[in-house]
Design a protein around this motif. Sequence first.
Motif, PDB file in Angstrom:
ATOM      1  N   ASN A  11       1.211  -1.098   0.273  1.00  0.00           N
ATOM      2  CA  ASN A  11      -0.154   0.415  -0.377  1.00  0.00           C
ATOM      3  C   ASN A  11       0.940   0.869  -0.164  1.00  0.00           C
ATOM      4  O   ASN A  11       0.965   2.310  -0.746  1.00  0.00           O
ATOM      5  N   LEU A  12       1.555   1.155   0.609  1.00  0.00           N
ATOM      6  CA  LEU A  12       3.267   1.946   0.153  1.00  0.00           C
ATOM      7  C   LEU A  12       3.358   2.566  -0.636  1.00  0.00           C
ATOM      8  O   LEU A  12       4.033   3.742  -0.776  1.00  0.00           O
ATOM      9  N   PHE A  13       3.932   1.225  -0.547  1.00  0.00           N
ATOM     10  CA  PHE A  13       4.784   1.233  -2.599  1.00  0.00           C
ATOM     11  C   PHE A  13       3.774   2.077  -3.024  1.00  0.00           C
ATOM     12  O   PHE A  13       3.951   2.808  -4.311  1.00  0.00           O
ATOM     13  N   LEU A  14       2.021   2.252  -3.407  1.00  0.00           N
ATOM     14  CA  LEU A  14       1.551   2.421  -4.118  1.00  0.00           C
ATOM     15  C   LEU A  14       1.298   3.249  -4.418  1.00  0.00           C
ATOM     16  O   LEU A  14       1.098   4.360  -5.448  1.00  0.00           O
ATOM     17  N   ILE A  15       0.749   3.951  -2.742  1.00  0.00           N
ATOM     18  CA  ILE A  15       1.012   5.258  -2.722  1.00  0.00           C
ATOM     19  C   ILE A  15       1.744   6.415  -3.307  1.00  0.00           C
ATOM     20  O   ILE A  15       1.600   7.857  -3.503  1.00  0.00           O
ATOM     21  N   GLY A  16       2.812   5.793  -3.040  1.00  0.00           N
ATOM     22  CA  GLY A  16       4.379   6.365  -3.626  1.00  0.00           C
ATOM     23  C   GLY A  16       4.356   6.268  -4.843  1.00  0.00           C
ATOM     24  O   GLY A  16       4.532   8.004  -5.656  1.00  0.00           O
ATOM     25  N   SER A  17       3.151   5.743  -6.023  1.00  0.00           N
ATOM     26  CA  SER A  17       3.568   6.627  -6.857  1.00  0.00           C
ATOM     27  C   SER A  17       2.412   6.911  -8.074  1.00  0.00           C
ATOM     28  O   SER A  17       2.179   7.427  -9.057  1.00  0.00           O
TER      29      SER A  17
END
Length: 624
Positions: free
Chosen positions: A573-579
């Motif tokens: 989820n944090l990885f997708l938020i960063g995108s």
Amino acid sequence: MGPTLCTIHLKRRFSFLYYQSFPLFLEKTNYDPPPASMEAHQQQPESGSDDLSQRRRSYWRWRKQAFFPEFSFQSFSSYKSALSATCPRLADRLLSRSSDAYEIDAARRESENPMRRCLTWWDLLWLSFGSVVGSGVFVITGQEARTGAGPAVVLSYAISGVSALLSVLCYAEFGVEIPVAGGSFSYLRVELGDFIAFIAAGNILLEAIVGAAGLGRSWSSYLASLVKNDSDYFRIKVDSFAKGFDLLDPVAVAVLLVANGIAMSGTKRTSWLNLITSIVTVCVIVFIVVVGFTHSKSSNLVPFFPYGAKGVVQSAAVVYWSYTGFDMVANMAEETEKPSRDIPIGLVGSMSMITVVYCLMALALTMMVKYTEIDVNAAYSVAFSQIGMKWAKYLVGICALKGMTTSLLVGSLGQARYTTQIARSHMIPPWFALVHPKTGTPINATLLVTILSAIISFFTSLDVLSSVFSFATLFIFMLVAVALLVRRYYVKDVTPKTRLLKFTGFLFVIIASSIGVSALWNAGVRGWIAYAVIGVIWFIGTLGLALLPKSRVPKVWGVPLVPWLPSFSIAMNLFLIGSLGYVAFLRFIICTMVMLVYYLFVGLHATYDVAHQPPEQAKFEGER
């Protein structure tokens, strides 16, 4: 005499509720039911006052006491005193957590009437399918296949599906343990505290209202395209209004009113309507997949990664929105017949099915048409036209309309129940927590969401609405995964302080390493060494948690492989938020600041009063 008796009864009612909720709100683990005599007194009308009893039981009430019953809002001087104590009250709320017993039992009393337990796992499965499978897959798939990931968009859907499934597992455990209407709001309030729950609630409620408005505008656009091949055909142009707000859309307002009206009429009726229409959607999707594979060419899949791994990941962040909506179904736990059985089967089963469906639809499109020839605006319609099936344009359009309609129906159910639980906590006026005695639905909360979304959809264009969408949903999913770890490893007055410190340290390592991976990726770093180092750090943090003894185990059903799966959910989820880009972060910060202003002036003092009204005062007023 009448008004005096009514006032005394209202005081008795609210004082009794507060008296029962104080120790629970301060995390007393065992809930003691009220004395039978007090319950009997509540249920009996004042002698010789049938008219007063009828007035008291009336669902529609407009007095100030129904909206702001808390002591801080009884007069200007009391409100002024409350504001002067904002800092110590804020410190109290930051450290305060709710309890399972309060959310399950005491908070429900604010609604006066119970919601009806009428849903099974079969209902939840199709409610989730109807909520998630809307127009998004028909629009986003073509867009990302053409400009984002190419044929590898099927992997983007798979990545997002895994991330969504991890979040579903966390929601399912909480839904079984705390089967209430508040969903993530209640989960976060119990495990991460009042303040975090409010920030999460404000963002997800804003997302829901704006999302409903966007669906209403999309519904209008699709219908206009089918009738006149002009998406603005039903809209009224007003030149004097600013651009983006100058196309008034009465059709969007009408469809929102109808969908929410059906939702207010009864949960089971809405569930049956969703089931019937979802079966139609399944038939259309089967047709699309079968025809797509029948006219497929394997050469269309070459090259499979035209935009590289970065394109696949960025597309995964975009297509993730095709999976959102299941969290609204989690809000139906209070109306589920057997939460321990129905919630896991309904949520996990539906998300697994939806992931497979999305991957098949994406693969069928990219095999039927070369990714460079896919029409971004109408991918499936144009694809069928290219193989000589022009009539399929209407089939796809009707399916998209149906998908948006069921998304509106299920969304209105979930949004209203989310609002209901927030009102039960008094973060917004408790008037919105009332459940109608005949329909068994929260009509006031539904009206709030309906009116706000209708106003927004009437004036605001889709491009403005889409710019408002951000990472709020991913942020909530990440917080729910964190809350699940807190629930398993920390119980107040049970977990030793040294173990709590270790848990906090390992959790910090997991979150920090997850942010680090996202930061590296979005900074353009592609060397494997940096990712390997951060991956090892994440692994050590998760392993550290795995070696710690758990302070609580689920009573009936729980997420498997804890802490590994929740930790992986946090990372994804944090990885997708960063995108998601700069605009999403800016929107989140601005909206959070606005919500903080409301919290400091209203929500903070209301919830503080609920938690801290002196028991002596409640007892005195209850005996009057």
